[in-house]
Design an enzyme around this catalytic site. Structure first.
Site, PDB file in Angstrom:
ATOM      1  N   TYR A  76      -9.156   3.579  -5.225  1.00 10.04           N
ATOM      2  CA  TYR A  76      -8.211   4.667  -5.437  1.00 10.04           C
ATOM      3  C   TYR A  76      -8.274   5.304  -6.822  1.00 10.04           C
ATOM      4  O   TYR A  76      -7.412   6.097  -7.175  1.00 10.04           O
ATOM      5  CB  TYR A  76      -6.787   4.161  -5.144  1.00 10.04           C
ATOM      6  CG  TYR A  76      -6.684   3.573  -3.767  1.00 10.04           C
ATOM      7  CD1 TYR A  76      -6.938   4.354  -2.645  1.00 10.04           C
ATOM      8  CD2 TYR A  76      -6.396   2.228  -3.575  1.00 10.04           C
ATOM      9  CE1 TYR A  76      -6.872   3.812  -1.371  1.00 10.04           C
ATOM     10  CE2 TYR A  76      -6.323   1.685  -2.305  1.00 10.04           C
ATOM     11  CZ  TYR A  76      -6.561   2.482  -1.211  1.00 10.04           C
ATOM     12  OH  TYR A  76      -6.506   1.953   0.051  1.00 10.04           O
TER      13      TYR A  76
ATOM     14  N   SER B 237      -6.279  -3.028   1.641  1.00 15.26           N
ATOM     15  CA  SER B 237      -6.620  -2.527   0.307  1.00 15.26           C
ATOM     16  C   SER B 237      -6.974  -3.646  -0.671  1.00 15.26           C
ATOM     17  O   SER B 237      -6.764  -3.518  -1.875  1.00 15.26           O
ATOM     18  CB  SER B 237      -5.473  -1.678  -0.262  1.00 15.26           C
ATOM     19  OG  SER B 237      -5.409  -0.438   0.379  1.00 15.26           O
TER      20      SER B 237
ATOM     21  N   GLU C 168       0.813  -1.215   0.000  1.00 12.95           N
ATOM     22  CA  GLU C 168       0.000   0.000   0.000  1.00 12.95           C
ATOM     23  C   GLU C 168       0.850   1.271   0.000  1.00 12.95           C
ATOM     24  O   GLU C 168       0.390   2.336   0.383  1.00 12.95           O
ATOM     25  CB  GLU C 168      -0.944  -0.016   1.203  1.00 12.95           C
ATOM     26  CG  GLU C 168      -1.930  -1.168   1.190  1.00 12.95           C
ATOM     27  CD  GLU C 168      -2.793  -1.199   2.428  1.00 12.95           C
ATOM     28  OE1 GLU C 168      -3.765  -0.428   2.493  1.00 12.95           O
ATOM     29  OE2 GLU C 168      -2.498  -1.985   3.349  1.00 12.95           O
TER      30      GLU C 168
ATOM     31  N   ASP D 248     -15.461  -1.683   8.911  1.00 13.44           N
ATOM     32  CA  ASP D 248     -16.198  -2.007   7.689  1.00 13.44           C
ATOM     33  C   ASP D 248     -17.188  -3.144   7.916  1.00 13.44           C
ATOM     34  O   ASP D 248     -16.893  -4.098   8.654  1.00 13.44           O
ATOM     35  CB  ASP D 248     -15.229  -2.401   6.571  1.00 13.44           C
ATOM     36  CG  ASP D 248     -14.296  -1.259   6.183  1.00 13.44           C
ATOM     37  OD1 ASP D 248     -14.685  -0.088   6.391  1.00 13.44           O
ATOM     38  OD2 ASP D 248     -13.199  -1.536   5.679  1.00 13.44           O
TER      39      ASP D 248
ATOM     40  N   ASN E 235      -9.763  -1.036  10.294  1.00 14.39           N
ATOM     41  CA  ASN E 235      -8.598  -0.430   9.662  1.00 14.39           C
ATOM     42  C   ASN E 235      -8.065   0.638  10.600  1.00 14.39           C
ATOM     43  O   ASN E 235      -8.707   1.661  10.813  1.00 14.39           O
ATOM     44  CB  ASN E 235      -9.017   0.174   8.309  1.00 14.39           C
ATOM     45  CG  ASN E 235      -7.849   0.660   7.489  1.00 14.39           C
ATOM     46  OD1 ASN E 235      -6.868   1.159   8.010  1.00 14.39           O
ATOM     47  ND2 ASN E 235      -7.968   0.511   6.186  1.00 14.39           N
TER      48      ASN E 235
ATOM     49  N   GLY F  43      -7.181   5.207   4.929  1.00 20.87           N
ATOM     50  CA  GLY F  43      -6.682   6.088   3.882  1.00 20.87           C
ATOM     51  C   GLY F  43      -7.170   7.514   4.040  1.00 20.87           C
ATOM     52  O   GLY F  43      -8.281   7.770   4.523  1.00 20.87           O
TER      53      GLY F  43
ATOM     54  N   GLU G 173     -13.779  -6.005   9.020  1.00 27.08           N
ATOM     55  CA  GLU G 173     -12.465  -5.757   9.611  1.00 27.08           C
ATOM     56  C   GLU G 173     -12.406  -4.348  10.165  1.00 27.08           C
ATOM     57  O   GLU G 173     -13.288  -3.521   9.917  1.00 27.08           O
ATOM     58  CB  GLU G 173     -11.359  -5.932   8.564  1.00 27.08           C
ATOM     59  CG  GLU G 173     -11.451  -4.969   7.400  1.00 27.08           C
ATOM     60  CD  GLU G 173     -10.354  -5.194   6.371  1.00 27.08           C
ATOM     61  OE1 GLU G 173      -9.544  -6.120   6.549  1.00 27.08           O
ATOM     62  OE2 GLU G 173     -10.307  -4.432   5.390  1.00 27.08           O
TER      63      GLU G 173
ATOM     64  N   ARG H 217     -11.349   2.935  11.099  1.00 23.39           N
ATOM     65  CA  ARG H 217     -12.544   2.713  10.274  1.00 23.39           C
ATOM     66  C   ARG H 217     -12.969   1.259  10.410  1.00 23.39           C
ATOM     67  O   ARG H 217     -12.140   0.349  10.302  1.00 23.39           O
ATOM     68  CB  ARG H 217     -12.244   3.029   8.806  1.00 23.39           C
ATOM     69  CG  ARG H 217     -13.489   3.196   7.948  1.00 23.39           C
ATOM     70  CD  ARG H 217     -13.149   3.288   6.470  1.00 23.39           C
ATOM     71  NE  ARG H 217     -12.764   1.989   5.941  1.00 23.39           N
ATOM     72  CZ  ARG H 217     -11.639   1.762   5.268  1.00 23.39           C
ATOM     73  NH1 ARG H 217     -10.778   2.734   5.035  1.00 23.39           N
ATOM     74  NH2 ARG H 217     -11.376   0.549   4.832  1.00 23.39           N
TER      75      ARG H 217
END
Length: 360
Positions: free
Chosen positions: A263, A197, A30, A304, A319, A323, A317, A302
């Site tokens: 992205y 990612s 990443e 999800d 994070n 990002g 998961e 974050r």
């Protein structure tokens, strides 16, 4: 940390400049995402009045001219760097000496904008802890727990956070397609246990695709997760301190929210706040806080989810270093609360100073 302390940090805005060192780049798959995040964070913190230095653990201190050259080169590429290129960078990485680097030691706060690898698995956090340097995000243990999808799912279940069934395997495992079909059914999601990612991730719809998917995931991690596929909507909730931010929904152009969709501008529709009933939104926020606490996370993270057509939520998961690019989700959640990006980054720094820097 209690609600009063988090609210104080959320509302606090620095009047006096502080020295912030932004860690970006690194040697994980990443890397490009981290460069884009870190450069954007550096600009935002300068706009907020801070003195900012950028450091790439793979290359060392970054000059403003080098920052400008990277910005001019564009954002995240369609594909992550090759493993060969990353391996070459790893051989000369400064990670082990970060705590002694003058640009790091002189920082009032280190803003960790690394994604994956040493930056997100707790290694960098442990180095900074030993050097007694305040930093953003979660501590070394929480970072390691969140990076390991197997362990994090076990802790989610123990805390009452629903998550899909899974089996762990690896490149030398004798796991058969019939075992997977019996335990989980098809389709399944196959992914490295400690990656981000969606690198190395595949959706396996039939038995014959399983060996290749496991082999692909094993290129990035010796531990591979085979997880029950949950059809439905993709939701995400940002958490800052003990505050759950507005729920977002991701509608990707591809079947899954993959690297390209994440992205590349225009490859996904992201709605903040998500079109949900008040009850479902509140439940997603409640579960996100449970997951955050189950992994002992700090700072900004974050969480999800997938939500079935019947409204069941399954946590995918956590994070710990989400990002911060122009297409990333957490800044959009902040914007939905009326918080611009510069102010949001400033609040993350304030929270780090409050929790690791001895208060204000």
């Amino acid at each position: 940390m209690g609600l009063r302390e988090t609210t104080r940090a959320m509302r606090f805005r620095y009047i006096v400049q502080v020295n912030v060192t932004v860690l970006l780049g690194g040697t994980s798959s990443e890397r490009d995402v981290s460069l884009a995040s870190g450069l954007r964070i550096a600009n935002a913190l300068r706009d907020a009045g801070h003195r900012v230095t950028c450091v790439d653990p793979a290359r060392g201190d970054m000059t403003r001219a080098e920052e400008d050259a990277l910005r001019a080169a564009g954002g995240v590429k369609r594909e992550p760097p090759t493993r060969e290129a990353l391996r070459a960078m790893s051989e000369t990485s400064f990670v082990t000496t970060l705590g002694a680097m003058p640009s790091v030691r002189s920082a009032d706060v280190v803003f960790i904008a690394l994604h994956g690898g040493d930056g997100e698995d707790g290694t960098v956090q442990a180095i900074l802890d030993l050097a007694r340097i305040p930093y953003t995000g979660s501590g070394h243990l929480a970072s390691a727990l969140a990076m390991d999808k197997d362990l994090s799912k076990r802790l989610f279940r123990a805390a009452g956070v629903p998550t899909a069934d899974w089996i762990m395997t690896g490149p030398d495992s004798a796991l058969s397609a019939s075992e997977v079909e019996k335990a989980l059914g098809f389709p399944v999601v196959v992914k490295p246990s400690k990656e981000g990612s969606t690198v190395g991730l595949s959706i396996v719809k039939e038995a014959g695709q399983l060996p290749g998917a496991i082999a692909e995931a094993a290129l990035y991690d010796a531990e591979v997760m085979v997880e029950q596929f949950v059809p439905g909507r993709e939701l995400t909730v940002g958490v800052l301190g003990d505050h759950a931010m507005p729920v977002g929904e991701i509608i990707p152009k591809h079947e899954i929210y993959d690297y390209e969709c994440k992205y590349t501008a225009g490859m996904a529709i992201e709605e903040f706040p998500a079109k949900l009933s008040a009850a479902l939104a509140a439940e997603a926020q409640r579960l996100s806080l449970l997951a955050f606490r189950a992994l002992k996370l700090d700072g900004c993270a974050r969480i999800d989810f997938r939500m079935t057509s019947g409204g069941e939520l399954f946590c995918l998961e956590a994070n710990t270093l989400p990002g911060m690019t122009a297409t990333s989700l957490i800044p959009q959640a902040a914007a939905a609360e009326g918080i611009d990006f510069s102010t949001f980054c400033d609040r993350i720094v304030a929270l780090a100073k409050l929790t690791r820097g001895g208060g204000q």
